[in-house]
Motif scaffolding. Structure first.
Motif, PDB file in Angstrom:
ATOM      1  N   ARG A 118       0.837  -1.197   0.000  1.00  0.00           N
ATOM      2  CA  ARG A 118       0.000   0.000   0.000  1.00  0.00           C
ATOM      3  C   ARG A 118       0.874   1.251   0.000  1.00  0.00           C
ATOM      4  NH1 ARG A 118      -3.339  -0.606   5.320  1.00  0.00           N
ATOM      5  NH2 ARG A 118      -3.933   1.520   4.741  1.00  0.00           N
ATOM      6  N   PRO A 119       0.419   2.321  -0.640  1.00  0.00           N
ATOM      7  CA  PRO A 119       1.184   3.584  -0.592  1.00  0.00           C
ATOM      8  C   PRO A 119       1.087   4.207   0.792  1.00  0.00           C
ATOM      9  CG  PRO A 119      -0.916   3.898  -1.716  1.00  0.00           C
ATOM     10  CD  PRO A 119      -0.783   2.417  -1.480  1.00  0.00           C
ATOM     11  N   ASP A 120       2.034   5.056   1.096  1.00  0.00           N
ATOM     12  CA  ASP A 120       2.033   5.730   2.387  1.00  0.00           C
ATOM     13  C   ASP A 120       0.771   6.566   2.549  1.00  0.00           C
ATOM     14  OD1 ASP A 120       4.433   4.652   3.043  1.00  0.00           O
ATOM     15  OD2 ASP A 120       5.612   6.473   2.768  1.00  0.00           O
ATOM     16  N   SER A 121       0.234   6.542   3.764  1.00  0.00           N
ATOM     17  CA  SER A 121      -0.925   7.362   4.098  1.00  0.00           C
ATOM     18  C   SER A 121      -0.684   7.948   5.483  1.00  0.00           C
ATOM     19  CB  SER A 121      -2.211   6.520   4.084  1.00  0.00           C
ATOM     20  OG  SER A 121      -2.162   5.511   5.077  1.00  0.00           O
ATOM     21  N   ARG A 122      -1.698   8.556   6.044  1.00  0.00           N
ATOM     22  CA  ARG A 122      -1.543   9.192   7.353  1.00  0.00           C
ATOM     23  C   ARG A 122      -1.183   8.181   8.426  1.00  0.00           C
ATOM     24  NH1 ARG A 122      -6.096  13.002  10.358  1.00  0.00           N
ATOM     25  NH2 ARG A 122      -4.809  13.581  12.177  1.00  0.00           N
ATOM     26  N   PHE A 123      -1.777   6.982   8.357  1.00  0.00           N
ATOM     27  CA  PHE A 123      -1.567   5.991   9.398  1.00  0.00           C
ATOM     28  C   PHE A 123      -0.758   4.782   8.939  1.00  0.00           C
ATOM     29  CE2 PHE A 123      -5.629   8.062  10.651  1.00  0.00           C
ATOM     30  CZ  PHE A 123      -5.171   8.646  11.817  1.00  0.00           C
ATOM     31  N   PHE A 124      -0.396   4.754   7.670  1.00  0.00           N
ATOM     32  CA  PHE A 124       0.360   3.609   7.146  1.00  0.00           C
ATOM     33  C   PHE A 124       1.626   4.121   6.479  1.00  0.00           C
ATOM     34  CE2 PHE A 124       1.653   0.521   4.013  1.00  0.00           C
ATOM     35  CZ  PHE A 124       1.498  -0.694   4.672  1.00  0.00           C
ATOM     36  N   LYS A 125       2.768   3.662   6.963  1.00  0.00           N
ATOM     37  CA  LYS A 125       4.048   4.078   6.406  1.00  0.00           C
ATOM     38  C   LYS A 125       4.879   2.842   6.060  1.00  0.00           C
ATOM     39  CE  LYS A 125       3.209   8.452   7.301  1.00  0.00           C
ATOM     40  NZ  LYS A 125       2.947   9.437   6.225  1.00  0.00           N
ATOM     41  N   GLN A 126       5.435   2.837   4.861  1.00  0.00           N
ATOM     42  CA  GLN A 126       6.267   1.714   4.447  1.00  0.00           C
ATOM     43  C   GLN A 126       7.514   1.579   5.321  1.00  0.00           C
ATOM     44  OE1 GLN A 126       6.060  -0.717   2.172  1.00  0.00           O
ATOM     45  NE2 GLN A 126       4.001  -0.185   1.526  1.00  0.00           N
ATOM     46  N   LYS A 127       7.971   2.663   5.916  1.00  0.00           N
ATOM     47  CA  LYS A 127       9.177   2.587   6.743  1.00  0.00           C
ATOM     48  C   LYS A 127       8.936   1.718   7.983  1.00  0.00           C
ATOM     49  CE  LYS A 127       8.213   6.989   9.110  1.00  0.00           C
ATOM     50  NZ  LYS A 127       8.729   8.368   9.354  1.00  0.00           N
ATOM     51  N   TYR A 128       7.679   1.635   8.449  1.00  0.00           N
ATOM     52  CA  TYR A 128       7.384   0.762   9.580  1.00  0.00           C
ATOM     53  C   TYR A 128       7.499  -0.709   9.174  1.00  0.00           C
ATOM     54  CZ  TYR A 128       5.346   5.113  11.353  1.00  0.00           C
ATOM     55  OH  TYR A 128       5.145   6.413  11.740  1.00  0.00           O
ATOM     56  N   ILE A 129       7.171  -0.987   7.915  1.00  0.00           N
ATOM     57  CA  ILE A 129       7.312  -2.353   7.418  1.00  0.00           C
ATOM     58  C   ILE A 129       8.785  -2.713   7.313  1.00  0.00           C
ATOM     59  CG2 ILE A 129       6.611  -3.960   5.623  1.00  0.00           C
ATOM     60  CD1 ILE A 129       4.329  -2.539   7.165  1.00  0.00           C
ATOM     61  N   ASP A 130       9.600  -1.768   6.829  1.00  0.00           N
ATOM     62  CA  ASP A 130      11.047  -2.002   6.787  1.00  0.00           C
ATOM     63  C   ASP A 130      11.567  -2.358   8.174  1.00  0.00           C
ATOM     64  OD1 ASP A 130      10.819  -1.246   4.160  1.00  0.00           O
ATOM     65  OD2 ASP A 130      11.686   0.741   4.437  1.00  0.00           O
ATOM     66  N   GLN A 131      11.130  -1.595   9.168  1.00  0.00           N
ATOM     67  CA  GLN A 131      11.586  -1.828  10.535  1.00  0.00           C
ATOM     68  C   GLN A 131      11.154  -3.200  11.033  1.00  0.00           C
ATOM     69  OE1 GLN A 131      10.045   0.947  13.407  1.00  0.00           O
ATOM     70  NE2 GLN A 131      11.522   0.383  14.981  1.00  0.00           N
ATOM     71  N   THR A 132       9.941  -3.609  10.669  1.00  0.00           N
ATOM     72  CA  THR A 132       9.433  -4.912  11.085  1.00  0.00           C
ATOM     73  C   THR A 132      10.295  -6.039  10.516  1.00  0.00           C
ATOM     74  OG1 THR A 132       7.162  -4.089  11.239  1.00  0.00           O
ATOM     75  CG2 THR A 132       7.453  -6.469  11.001  1.00  0.00           C
ATOM     76  N   TYR A 133      10.625  -5.955   9.223  1.00  0.00           N
ATOM     77  CA  TYR A 133      11.472  -6.985   8.617  1.00  0.00           C
ATOM     78  C   TYR A 133      12.877  -6.969   9.205  1.00  0.00           C
ATOM     79  CZ  TYR A 133       8.146  -8.768   5.272  1.00  0.00           C
ATOM     80  OH  TYR A 133       7.070  -9.401   4.708  1.00  0.00           O
ATOM     81  N   LYS A 134      13.335  -5.796   9.592  1.00  0.00           N
ATOM     82  CA  LYS A 134      14.645  -5.711  10.236  1.00  0.00           C
ATOM     83  C   LYS A 134      14.651  -6.503  11.540  1.00  0.00           C
ATOM     84  CE  LYS A 134      18.078  -2.375  11.862  1.00  0.00           C
ATOM     85  NZ  LYS A 134      18.429  -0.933  11.976  1.00  0.00           N
ATOM     86  N   TYR A 135      13.546  -6.418  12.299  1.00  0.00           N
ATOM     87  CA  TYR A 135      13.457  -7.174  13.548  1.00  0.00           C
ATOM     88  C   TYR A 135      13.382  -8.666  13.293  1.00  0.00           C
ATOM     89  CZ  TYR A 135      13.174  -3.466  17.021  1.00  0.00           C
ATOM     90  OH  TYR A 135      13.491  -2.436  17.867  1.00  0.00           O
ATOM     91  N   PHE A 136      12.641  -9.082  12.268  1.00  0.00           N
ATOM     92  CA  PHE A 136      12.594 -10.505  11.922  1.00  0.00           C
ATOM     93  C   PHE A 136      13.975 -11.005  11.521  1.00  0.00           C
ATOM     94  CE2 PHE A 136       7.886 -10.320  11.411  1.00  0.00           C
ATOM     95  CZ  PHE A 136       7.582 -11.441  12.154  1.00  0.00           C
ATOM     96  N   ASP A 137      14.700 -10.176  10.763  1.00  0.00           N
ATOM     97  CA  ASP A 137      16.040 -10.552  10.335  1.00  0.00           C
ATOM     98  C   ASP A 137      16.977 -10.694  11.530  1.00  0.00           C
ATOM     99  OD1 ASP A 137      17.980 -11.244   8.509  1.00  0.00           O
ATOM    100  OD2 ASP A 137      18.471  -9.173   7.961  1.00  0.00           O
TER     101      ASP A 137
END
Length: 283
Positions: A118-137
């Motif tokens: 999904r594209p970035d919106s007020r409550f959804f940011k792709q950078k939070y997904i990056d951070q999530t995958y970083k934690y899984f890694d």
């Protein structure tokens, strides 16, 4: 009987502030102030607290005071400003935290990569997904537990587990442990500390401190993202190591043994390209 118990388990006076010293000054929006939220719920305090925990963990809305709300609720029960049974509160919060992650996992499993494209919106940011995958890694499957204590990551980690088709049995076991440590543990921590006379006598200052501390991880992540962007490691807050589908798929394969997003032939980071690079290097 249960309905009567829940509705009657409320503040000493829903029309008055929780604390004798009056309402606390809000740090940020009202919905980020746990004392304000609990006070606004009135006689439905238990239902309101449980709903907030479920929404943050299960409905992809990370901008809620998870940790501080749990701690504050426990502390207010200890000082009798919140008329709830602590074990009923802990039990309901455990169920809300567990059910929230189950719903988030189902969303990721059902909708797949579409959720994270999904594209970035007020409550959804792709950078939070990056951070999530970083934690899984970094932590592997344990991220489901560790993420409970990290704002934003706790919202998206179970969705990522569903997108990557993490084995359900493993996900549930991590989810149970995480819900206990976070939903019950943080609440009991607030309750036990709230029984100390010093805490009871300084509850107003304590709650202000809790709200302040709860936003520190967010402030730290913003500062770190800015530093990385200046160093060329991020682009507009996106972690360049985890910002592409093929990079996320690589983490999914390593952590879950499965990837919802297949490697893209010919794209850097895929096994085919890596093998070709290795062959050329050997030559």
């Amino acid at each position: 009987m249960l309905t009567t118990t829940v509705l009657s388990a409320a503040l000493t006076d829903g029309s008055l502030p929780l604390l004798a010293g009056g309402p606390l000054p809000a740090l940020g929006p009202d919905f980020m102030d746990p004392e304000h939220l609990i006070r606004s719920f009135g006689t439905a305090a238990l239902i309101g607290i449980v709903a907030v925990v479920f929404i943050e963990t299960g409905l992809l809305f990370p901008f809620l005071p998870g940790d501080s709300l749990l701690f504050t609720a426990g502390a207010l029960v200890a000082q009798d400003s919140l008329q709830l049974n602590i074990w009923m509160l802990c039990g309901m919060l455990f169920l809300a935290a567990f059910a929230g992650d189950q719903v988030a996992y189902a969303i990721g499993r059902k909708l797949g990569p579409k959720v994270f494209s999904r594209p970035d919106s007020r409550f959804f940011k792709q950078k939070y997904i990056d951070q999530t995958y970083k934690y899984f890694d970094k932590y592997g499957g344990r991220t489901i537990i560790v993420a409970r204590f990290v704002p934003f990551v706790r919202t998206y980690a179970p969705v990522a587990a569903g997108v990557g088709k993490m084995r359900y049995r493993h996900f549930v076991s991590y989810n149970v442990v995480g819900a206990l440590l976070w939903g019950v543990g943080v609440t009991l921590l607030g309750y036990w500390l709230g029984n100390f006379s010093f805490i009871k006598n300084n509850i107003e200052a304590l709650l202000i401190l809790i709200v302040g501390v709860s936003v520190l991880p967010v402030a730290f992540e913003l500062w770190r993202a800015r530093r990385k962007e200046q160093a060329g490691e991020t682009v507009e807050g996106r972690d360049t190591e985890y910002d592409e589908p093929v990079e996320r798929a690589s983490v999914e394969r390593e952590v879950f043994g499965n990837a919802a997003t297949p490697p893209v032939p010919g794209q850097a980071g895929t096994p085919a390209v890596d093998d070709e690079v290795g062959e050329h290097t050997q030559r």
